[in-house]
Design an enzyme around this catalytic site. Structure first.
Site, PDB file in Angstrom:
ATOM      1  N   ASP A  51     -22.875  10.816   5.573  1.00  0.00           N
ATOM      2  CA  ASP A  51     -22.633  11.935   4.651  1.00  0.00           C
ATOM      3  C   ASP A  51     -22.077  11.432   3.327  1.00  0.00           C
ATOM      4  O   ASP A  51     -21.100  11.946   2.800  1.00  0.00           O
ATOM      5  CB  ASP A  51     -21.694  12.966   5.283  1.00  0.00           C
ATOM      6  N   VAL A  94      -8.881  21.927   4.157  1.00  0.00           N
ATOM      7  CA  VAL A  94      -8.020  20.768   3.915  1.00  0.00           C
ATOM      8  C   VAL A  94      -6.890  21.197   2.982  1.00  0.00           C
ATOM      9  O   VAL A  94      -7.132  21.898   1.989  1.00  0.00           O
ATOM     10  CB  VAL A  94      -8.815  19.593   3.299  1.00  0.00           C
ATOM     11  N   ILE A 125      -6.994  22.231  -0.797  1.00  0.00           N
ATOM     12  CA  ILE A 125      -7.749  21.355  -1.705  1.00  0.00           C
ATOM     13  C   ILE A 125      -9.200  21.172  -1.268  1.00  0.00           C
ATOM     14  O   ILE A 125      -9.986  20.550  -1.974  1.00  0.00           O
ATOM     15  CB  ILE A 125      -7.082  19.962  -1.847  1.00  0.00           C
ATOM     16  N   GLY A 126      -9.538  21.698  -0.120  1.00  0.00           N
ATOM     17  CA  GLY A 126     -10.922  21.508   0.316  1.00  0.00           C
ATOM     18  C   GLY A 126     -11.349  22.547   1.327  1.00  0.00           C
ATOM     19  O   GLY A 126     -10.546  23.042   2.109  1.00  0.00           O
ATOM     20  N   GLN A 127     -12.617  22.868   1.259  1.00  0.00           N
ATOM     21  CA  GLN A 127     -13.203  23.782   2.247  1.00  0.00           C
ATOM     22  C   GLN A 127     -14.567  23.219   2.578  1.00  0.00           C
ATOM     23  O   GLN A 127     -15.511  23.373   1.820  1.00  0.00           O
ATOM     24  CB  GLN A 127     -13.335  25.187   1.647  1.00  0.00           C
ATOM     25  N   GLY A 128     -14.634  22.512   3.673  1.00  0.00           N
ATOM     26  CA  GLY A 128     -15.918  21.929   4.039  1.00  0.00           C
ATOM     27  C   GLY A 128     -16.589  22.755   5.107  1.00  0.00           C
ATOM     28  O   GLY A 128     -16.177  23.873   5.413  1.00  0.00           O
ATOM     29  N   PHE A 139     -16.591  22.085   8.181  1.00  0.00           N
ATOM     30  CA  PHE A 139     -15.880  22.096   9.451  1.00  0.00           C
ATOM     31  C   PHE A 139     -14.416  22.514   9.358  1.00  0.00           C
ATOM     32  O   PHE A 139     -13.676  22.402  10.307  1.00  0.00           O
ATOM     33  CB  PHE A 139     -16.004  20.722  10.128  1.00  0.00           C
ATOM     34  N   GLY A 140     -13.977  22.961   8.217  1.00  0.00           N
ATOM     35  CA  GLY A 140     -12.601  23.427   8.163  1.00  0.00           C
ATOM     36  C   GLY A 140     -11.965  23.255   6.806  1.00  0.00           C
ATOM     37  O   GLY A 140     -12.584  22.783   5.854  1.00  0.00           O
TER      38      GLY A 140
HETATM   39  N1  LIG Z   1      -6.924  12.298   2.322  1.00  0.00           N
HETATM   40  C1  LIG Z   1      -7.300  13.190   1.414  1.00  0.00           C
HETATM   41  N2  LIG Z   1      -6.640  13.274   0.235  1.00  0.00           N
HETATM   42  C2  LIG Z   1      -7.007  14.177  -0.677  1.00  0.00           C
HETATM   43  N3  LIG Z   1      -8.029  15.031  -0.530  1.00  0.00           N
HETATM   44  C3  LIG Z   1      -8.736  15.001   0.596  1.00  0.00           C
HETATM   45  C4  LIG Z   1      -8.403  14.084   1.639  1.00  0.00           C
HETATM   46  N4  LIG Z   1      -9.285  14.275   2.636  1.00  0.00           N
HETATM   47  C5  LIG Z   1     -10.115  15.267   2.235  1.00  0.00           C
HETATM   48  N5  LIG Z   1      -9.786  15.713   1.014  1.00  0.00           N
HETATM   49  C6  LIG Z   1     -10.444  16.778   0.230  1.00  0.00           C
HETATM   50  O1  LIG Z   1     -10.965  17.763   1.092  1.00  0.00           O
HETATM   51  C7  LIG Z   1     -12.392  17.826   0.978  1.00  0.00           C
HETATM   52  C8  LIG Z   1     -12.980  18.113   2.341  1.00  0.00           C
HETATM   53  O2  LIG Z   1     -12.605  17.113   3.265  1.00  0.00           O
HETATM   54  P1  LIG Z   1     -13.666  16.371   4.160  1.00  0.00           P
HETATM   55  O3  LIG Z   1     -12.972  15.338   4.982  1.00  0.00           O
HETATM   56  O4  LIG Z   1     -14.767  15.900   3.265  1.00  0.00           O
HETATM   57  O5  LIG Z   1     -14.144  17.525   5.137  1.00  0.00           O
HETATM   58  P2  LIG Z   1     -15.464  18.388   5.254  1.00  0.00           P
HETATM   59  O6  LIG Z   1     -16.144  17.873   6.471  1.00  0.00           O
HETATM   60  O7  LIG Z   1     -14.913  19.736   5.431  1.00  0.00           O
HETATM   61  O8  LIG Z   1     -16.278  18.190   4.007  1.00  0.00           O
HETATM   62  C9  LIG Z   1     -12.811  16.490   0.367  1.00  0.00           C
HETATM   63  O9  LIG Z   1     -14.028  16.615  -0.354  1.00  0.00           O
HETATM   64  C10 LIG Z   1     -11.634  16.207  -0.545  1.00  0.00           C
HETATM   65  O10 LIG Z   1     -11.765  16.912  -1.755  1.00  0.00           O
HETATM   66 MG   LIG Z   2     -16.753  16.418   3.042  1.00  0.00          MG
END
Ligand SMILES: Nc1ncnc2c1ncn2[C@@H]1O[C@H](COP(=O)(O)OP(=O)(O)O)[C@@H](O)[C@H]1O
Ligand SMILES: [Mg+2]
Length: 413
Positions: A188, A71, A63-66, A68-69
């Site tokens: 951020d 998700v 669900i996520g690609q930031g 730092f890694g």
């Molecule tokens: N607890 C969570 N529940 C659902 N989605 C999440 C959660 N934590 C992160 N995400 C999803 O993953 C994305 C990246 O996580 P994030 O913590 O922002 O890390 P990064 O530093 O990689 O941006 C978020 O923008 C969100 O869409």
């Molecule tokens: Mg983020």
């Protein structure tokens, strides 16, 4: 709870008793092994106390690609109704064991327990073995939130009423009030780092850049890095090189996010620091020592090209989108150039915006109409071949024609 946490309080052990990496064997291991096979066996069988195996969760989807890694959404195998988000800790560049940036994030998340801050459940790890070269992967495990605000805003089928926008902003400012009270800066703020559960509870997330701050002591200014905050949400003091900043940096971001609730896309999408400052000046007026006493002392004040003679147009330019007068007034107070004059989270929560009709209203009914999760990462690409990404521009600010992609529509402010 008031915290006295500072950078030096973060426990960083550089001399891991049991190394997860085969590369730092020379200086780290206090256990002695007859040979490397024995050591590998020891590592493989080592049971980390308080750090369960990640295999207790079943990964469902990314669900996520930031920065730092990755998700993932995952399910607790022992409790299939319980969903979590697993955020992988990138260890690639680590020669010294567990990354200090991740430790900082964990320490801060442990401190900030609050309804409007994402809940860290635990840290998990994979077992070290030959196939991963005896390097464990670690994950932060969070309560799962169904949406992030960037995902919701990029879907034009999601419509927020004025009362619902008030509820979003009230919860966001409540979260900020809590973290600032605990002497933490988020650093951020942006729509993708604001999560919303299906029950309409907002959670501030991504403390990867957060840090503790101190009030200035004995007149010695702080020297924090100013290379923080995604460019489009970065306040003018950081763009001008300030290293002695504080909570107002997060309130600028809150202002950008608040405007985005109506414009549905980030309001100032600069390509470079210089361009970002130009966009800010065009909206908030020229950056001058008259408007902002002391700005002339900031490191980059003389090296950036600051447009002159610009009138402040925050209310004028946002009114066609926002319409509500009290909303425009709060936006005007969040997007103040001089950080010492910018409204605080506390004062913003007292603003009329939250106390006149329509009052903040529950989001869960509106969200119930959308069964699918919405995340920035999963939103349709804004332009062919592009993914929403840090510092990426979807369209040029000067282009005024909106375009329609398959699915969602970008609106241009
Ligand atoms: N607890 C969570 N529940 C659902 N989605 C999440 C959660 N934590 C992160 N995400 C999803 O993953 C994305 C990246 O996580 P994030 O913590 O922002 O890390 P990064 O530093 O990689 O941006 C978020 O923008 C969100 O869409
Ligand atoms: Mg983020």
């Amino acid at each position: 709870m008031q915290s006295s946490s500072s950078r030096s309080n973060i426990p960083v052990s550089r001399s891991n008793e049991v190394s997860c990496s085969s590369s730092n064997s020379s200086n780290s291991s206090s256990a002695t092994f007859a040979n490397s096979r024995e050591k590998k066996k020891y590592i493989e069988e080592y049971n980390f106390p308080f750090c369960d195996e990640a295999s207790k969760y079943e990964r469902i989807t990314k669900i996520g690609q930031g920065t730092f890694g990755e998700v993932f959404k995952a399910k607790d195998k022992r409790n299939p109704k319980k969903y979590v988000a697993m955020k992988k800790i990138l260890m690639d560049n680590e020669k010294e064991g567990f990354p200090i940036t991740a430790l900082r994030e964990i320490r801060i998340l442990q401190l900030l327990k609050h309804e409007n801050v994402v809940n860290l459940i635990e840290i998990c790890r994979t077992k070290a073995n030959a196939s991963n070269k005896y390097r464990s992967t670690f994950f932060l495990i969070f309560d799962f939130c169904e949406h992030d605000l960037a995902g919701l805003l990029s879907n034009t089928n999601v419509k927020f009423s004025l009362g619902e926008i008030k509820k979003v902003m009230q919860q966001l400012l409540n979260g900020l009030y809590h973290i600032h009270f605990n002497k933490i800066l988020h650093r951020d703020m942006k729509a993708a780092n604001v999560l919303i559960t299906k029950n309409g509870i907002l959670k501030l997330a991504d403390f990867g850049l957060a840090r503790a701050f101190n009030e200035i002591k004995n007149g010695i200014p702080n020297r924090y890095t100013n290379r923080v905050v995604t460019l489009w949400y970065r306040p003018p003091e950081l763009l001008l090189g300030d290293r002695n900043y504080g909570p107002p940096v997060d309130l600028w971001g809150a202002g950008c996010i608040m405007a985005e609730m109506w414009t549905r896309s980030p309001i100032m999408q600069g390509n470079t620091e210089q361009q970002q400052l130009t966009l800010i000046s065009q909206l908030c007026g020229s950056i001058t020592p008259e408007m902002w006493p002391g700005v002339e002392n900031l490191e980059l004040y003389n090296s950036m090209d600051l447009p002159k003679g610009q009138k402040r147009k925050v209310k004028e330019r946002l009114k066609p989108y926002v319409k509500d007068v009290t909303a425009c007034d709060l936006l005007d107070k969040l997007l103040i150039l001089d950080p010492s004059k910018r409204i605080t989270a506390d004062a913003a929560l007292d603003h009329n915006f939250f106390w006149v009709d329509p009052l903040p209203s529950d989001l869960s009914k509106m969200l119930a109409q959308h069964s699918q999760s919405m995340f920035e990462y999963l939103a349709p690409q804004r332009r062919p071949g592009q993914r929403p990404h840090h510092h990426q521009v979807f369209f040029n600010q000067s282009i005024t024609k909106s375009f329609i992609d398959t699915g969602y529509q970008d609106r241009i402010f």
